[in-house]
Design an enzyme around this catalytic site. Structure first.
Site, PDB file in Angstrom:
ATOM      1  N   CYS A  54      -9.062  13.492  11.815  1.00  0.00           N
ATOM      2  CA  CYS A  54      -9.348  12.703  13.192  1.00  0.00           C
ATOM      3  C   CYS A  54     -10.441  13.427  13.889  1.00  0.00           C
ATOM      4  O   CYS A  54     -11.490  12.538  14.173  1.00  0.00           O
ATOM      5  CB  CYS A  54      -7.830  12.583  13.826  1.00  0.00           C
ATOM      6  SG  CYS A  54      -6.762  11.632  13.067  1.00  0.00           S
ATOM      7  N   VAL A 113      -0.222   7.258   9.472  1.00  0.00           N
ATOM      8  CA  VAL A 113      -0.132   6.298  10.682  1.00  0.00           C
ATOM      9  C   VAL A 113       0.780   5.224  10.260  1.00  0.00           C
ATOM     10  O   VAL A 113       1.814   4.985  10.776  1.00  0.00           O
ATOM     11  CB  VAL A 113      -1.373   5.992  11.146  1.00  0.00           C
ATOM     12  CG1 VAL A 113      -1.170   4.987  12.193  1.00  0.00           C
ATOM     13  CG2 VAL A 113      -1.974   7.390  11.786  1.00  0.00           C
TER      14      VAL A 113
HETATM   15  N1  LIG Z   1      -3.791  10.757  10.515  1.00  0.00           N
HETATM   16  C1  LIG Z   1      -3.501  10.881  11.831  1.00  0.00           C
HETATM   17  O1  LIG Z   1      -3.327  12.059  12.379  1.00  0.00           O
HETATM   18  C2  LIG Z   1      -3.901   9.969  12.868  1.00  0.00           C
HETATM   19  C3  LIG Z   1      -3.676   9.989  14.003  1.00  0.00           C
HETATM   20  C4  LIG Z   1      -4.095   8.760  14.919  1.00  0.00           C
HETATM   21  C5  LIG Z   1      -4.842   7.980  14.634  1.00  0.00           C
HETATM   22  N2  LIG Z   1      -5.076   7.707  13.036  1.00  0.00           N
HETATM   23  C6  LIG Z   1      -6.000   6.944  12.553  1.00  0.00           C
HETATM   24  O2  LIG Z   1      -5.363   5.907  11.923  1.00  0.00           O
HETATM   25  C7  LIG Z   1      -5.763   5.109  10.753  1.00  0.00           C
HETATM   26  C8  LIG Z   1      -5.163   5.524   9.522  1.00  0.00           C
HETATM   27  O3  LIG Z   1      -5.278   6.885   9.114  1.00  0.00           O
HETATM   28  P1  LIG Z   1      -4.200   7.587   8.313  1.00  0.00           P
HETATM   29  O4  LIG Z   1      -4.403   8.992   8.426  1.00  0.00           O
HETATM   30  O5  LIG Z   1      -2.807   6.858   8.256  1.00  0.00           O
HETATM   31  O6  LIG Z   1      -4.913   7.274   7.011  1.00  0.00           O
HETATM   32  P2  LIG Z   1      -4.371   7.205   5.302  1.00  0.00           P
HETATM   33  O7  LIG Z   1      -5.726   7.549   4.738  1.00  0.00           O
HETATM   34  O8  LIG Z   1      -3.428   8.358   5.395  1.00  0.00           O
HETATM   35  O9  LIG Z   1      -3.929   5.842   4.863  1.00  0.00           O
HETATM   36  C9  LIG Z   1      -4.419   4.547   4.769  1.00  0.00           C
HETATM   37  C10 LIG Z   1      -3.733   3.641   3.969  1.00  0.00           C
HETATM   38  O10 LIG Z   1      -4.363   2.662   3.897  1.00  0.00           O
HETATM   39  C11 LIG Z   1      -4.295   1.915   2.475  1.00  0.00           C
HETATM   40  N3  LIG Z   1      -5.270   1.221   2.431  1.00  0.00           N
HETATM   41  C12 LIG Z   1      -6.780   1.054   2.300  1.00  0.00           C
HETATM   42  N4  LIG Z   1      -7.165  -0.046   1.963  1.00  0.00           N
HETATM   43  C13 LIG Z   1      -6.135  -0.952   2.040  1.00  0.00           C
HETATM   44  C14 LIG Z   1      -6.129  -2.478   2.160  1.00  0.00           C
HETATM   45  N5  LIG Z   1      -7.000  -3.094   1.980  1.00  0.00           N
HETATM   46  N6  LIG Z   1      -4.782  -2.789   2.096  1.00  0.00           N
HETATM   47  C15 LIG Z   1      -3.464  -2.235   2.305  1.00  0.00           C
HETATM   48  N7  LIG Z   1      -3.752  -0.709   2.295  1.00  0.00           N
HETATM   49  C16 LIG Z   1      -4.992  -0.318   2.099  1.00  0.00           C
HETATM   50  C17 LIG Z   1      -4.438   3.556   1.712  1.00  0.00           C
HETATM   51  O11 LIG Z   1      -4.008   3.053   0.497  1.00  0.00           O
HETATM   52  C18 LIG Z   1      -3.793   4.329   2.102  1.00  0.00           C
HETATM   53  O12 LIG Z   1      -2.166   4.490   2.112  1.00  0.00           O
HETATM   54  C19 LIG Z   1      -7.380   5.827  10.937  1.00  0.00           C
HETATM   55  O13 LIG Z   1      -8.129   4.896  11.625  1.00  0.00           O
HETATM   56  C20 LIG Z   1      -7.282   6.985  11.492  1.00  0.00           C
HETATM   57  O14 LIG Z   1      -8.371   7.573  12.289  1.00  0.00           O
HETATM   58  C21 LIG Z   1      -4.895   8.753  12.386  1.00  0.00           C
END
Ligand SMILES: NC(=O)c1ccc[n+]([C@@H]2O[C@H](COP(=O)([O-])OP(=O)(O)OC[C@H]3O[C@@H](n4cnc5c(N)ncnc54)[C@H](O)[C@@H]3O)[C@@H](O)[C@H]2O)c1
Length: 453
Positions: free
Chosen positions: A277, A27
């Site tokens: 998700c 995201v």
């Molecule tokens: N993946 C999807 O399709 C999708 C769609 C809509 C919403 N979401 C939501 O969006 C959010 C993120 O999902 P994602 O799939 O991108 O997650 P992800 O796990 O791919 O990415 C999260 C990132 O955050 C980083 N991170 C962790 N702790 C951190 C900190 N303290 N400071 C800075 N960076 C930090 C991690 O290293 C990682 O790169 C979640 O809540 C998810 O439910 C995801």
């Protein structure tokens, strides 16, 4: 000044905004890149040093179609930057997006430690007005908790906005650039205006920006995902019933889907939903219900049925092989939880691997993008090959777990020649049963009658 961007034909309207995106996963990276594409100055912050180094050097750590073109262009234009320092990342930003993980905690409810941890630090380091935007999927009431957490340490004004993300992996760039709708939950007029301006380039076709309170925005995301998971699960149950009563789920699906109240999408049965998700969001909504003594009965059933559905082909496979899979070698096509992504979180393929190996089978798998990720979690529990046909050599059956387009029109002569026997178990209904009948395959799919040789 107005400029035209070449591939997506966006009008870049200045003045640009300064944005920080904290968390650069699926995201965050798409969010940061797409905001840079519309002319904004973006700094992406991530604690993963290797990831940040990689991105600084022009490499994208995930597979997401179309992202590379935008990423390269904005990196070269200096609009997209990366850092591991939260302080440096947010220093000049007016808007700070939190795109942090919200994985299931031990009890299944959303773990807010990443979001609240960053909120705590933000309070200490912000030195001027900021709009802090929650893009992570979070339970109702989180905006308030983030506000309180930032406020503990903050000496300057700030606003909190809930702006849930609806992008789909595999179509993330397109979804972000042309969203069906943008949901903005905020009680601050100032923050609403800033967000409206930021999103203007994305809603030029008349798609709406929906303004609402923070709680409703937070719940919109959980409700949308839970509804979609329910729609899939309902069709899976209809499909299972079709098999018993001799109906064909394809006909039922077309008959149902042509009713505009139902719609054609998300009616395809298969071996269950996965991904990062749906499973966690359905579970988190049930847990949120529990916390206020509300029993989400329908969602509890959805979770239970989906769990069974992931391995629904195992008894069928066992049955075909006269009650035992011991010593059988299975070719597996598809590992990602869905096509066009390398994401394997909660992928049905992983459940199939565990179940088949537990039954004594061996597996050779191929996936166009997800093999490295599977190797990381399953190691040498299975074998991996470089193309779909290599997986078939000496296999007793082919099992399809992901509907990659490349699998839809295979060379059936080659499949027949390579497999020990012409047997296909299809968890994604890729082929027509009549066709498989003509080609002389034993073919089991979901919600349709078995084709016997
Ligand atoms: N993946 C999807 O399709 C999708 C769609 C809509 C919403 N979401 C939501 O969006 C959010 C993120 O999902 P994602 O799939 O991108 O997650 P992800 O796990 O791919 O990415 C999260 C990132 O955050 C980083 N991170 C962790 N702790 C951190 C900190 N303290 N400071 C800075 N960076 C930090 C991690 O290293 C990682 O790169 C979640 O809540 C998810 O439910 C995801």
């Amino acid at each position: 000044m107005k400029k035209q961007s070449s591939i997506f034909n966006f009008q870049l309207i200045e003045p640009m905004k300064k944005i920080a995106v904290v968390g650069t996963g699926y995201v965050g990276l798409v969010t940061g890149t797409c905001f840079a594409e519309t002319g904004n100055q973006v700094v992406c912050v991530d604690i993963d040093e290797k990831k940040v180094e990689k991105m600084r050097n022009g490499h994208i750590p995930i597979f997401e179609p179309q992202l590379d073109v935008l990423f390269d262009r904005n990196l070269k234009a200096g609009r997209l930057n990366f850092t591991t320092s939260l302080e440096e990342g947010v220093r000049d930003a007016e808007i700070i997006f939190l795109a942090l993980p919200t994985p299931p905690g031990e009890d299944g409810s959303a773990d807010l430690s990443y979001v609240l941890g960053v909120a705590e630090n933000l309070g200490k380091i912000i030195k001027d007005y900021k709009v802090i935007v929650d893009k992570s999927t979070v339970p109702v009431g989180t905006a308030e908790r983030v506000r309180e957490t930032v406020a503990k340490n903050a000496k300057v004004e700030f606003d909190i906005v809930s702006n849930p993300e609806f992008l789909r992996e595999g179509f993330a760039v397109d979804d972000f650039l042309k969203p069906d709708r943008v949901v903005i939950g905020s009680s601050s007029e100032r923050a609403r205006n800033i967000m409206e301006e930021l999103y203007k380039p994305f809603v030029r076709q008349g798609n709406s920006i929906l303004f609402m309170d923070e709680k409703s925005a937070e719940l919109t995301k959980y409700a949308a995902n839970s509804f979609l998971a329910t729609k899939i699960t309902f069709m899976n149950e209809v499909a299972n019933f079709c098999e018993i009563v001799g109906a064909n789920v394809d006909n039922v699906r077309l008959g149902m889907g042509s009713d505009s109240r139902i719609g054609k999408r998300f009616l395809f049965p298969g071996i269950g939903y996965g991904g990062s998700c749906f499973p966690k969001d359905v579970q988190a909504l049930v847990k949120s219900g529990n916390q206020v003594n509300y029993n989400f009965q329908i969602l509890k059933s959805v979770m239970q049925i989906n769990e069974q559905q992931k391995t629904i082909l195992v008894p069928k496979m066992k049955n075909y092989f006269r009650g035992s899979l011991k010593g059988k070698h299975i070719a597996m096509w598809g590992l990602a939880f869905k096509p066009n992504t390398d994401d394997i979180r909660e992928a049905p393929s992983l459940y199939m691997i565990d179940a088949l190996v537990a039954e004594g089978a061996t597996i050779t798998a191929y996936d166009p993008e997800a093999m490295e990720n599977v190797k990381r979690v399953k190691g040498d529990k299975i074998q991996y090959v470089e193309n779909e046909y290599d997986a078939l050599k000496d296999a007793d059956a082919l099992l399809i777990c992901t509907e990659w387009s490349a699998f839809r029109n295979p060379d059936f002569d080659k499949i027949s020649a390579l497999l020990k026997d012409k047997v296909i178990f299809d968890g994604r209904n890729l082929f027509e049963t009549e066709e498989m009948n003509k080609l002389g395959f034993y073919y089991e799919s979901i919600g349709r009658q078995t084709v016997t040789k």
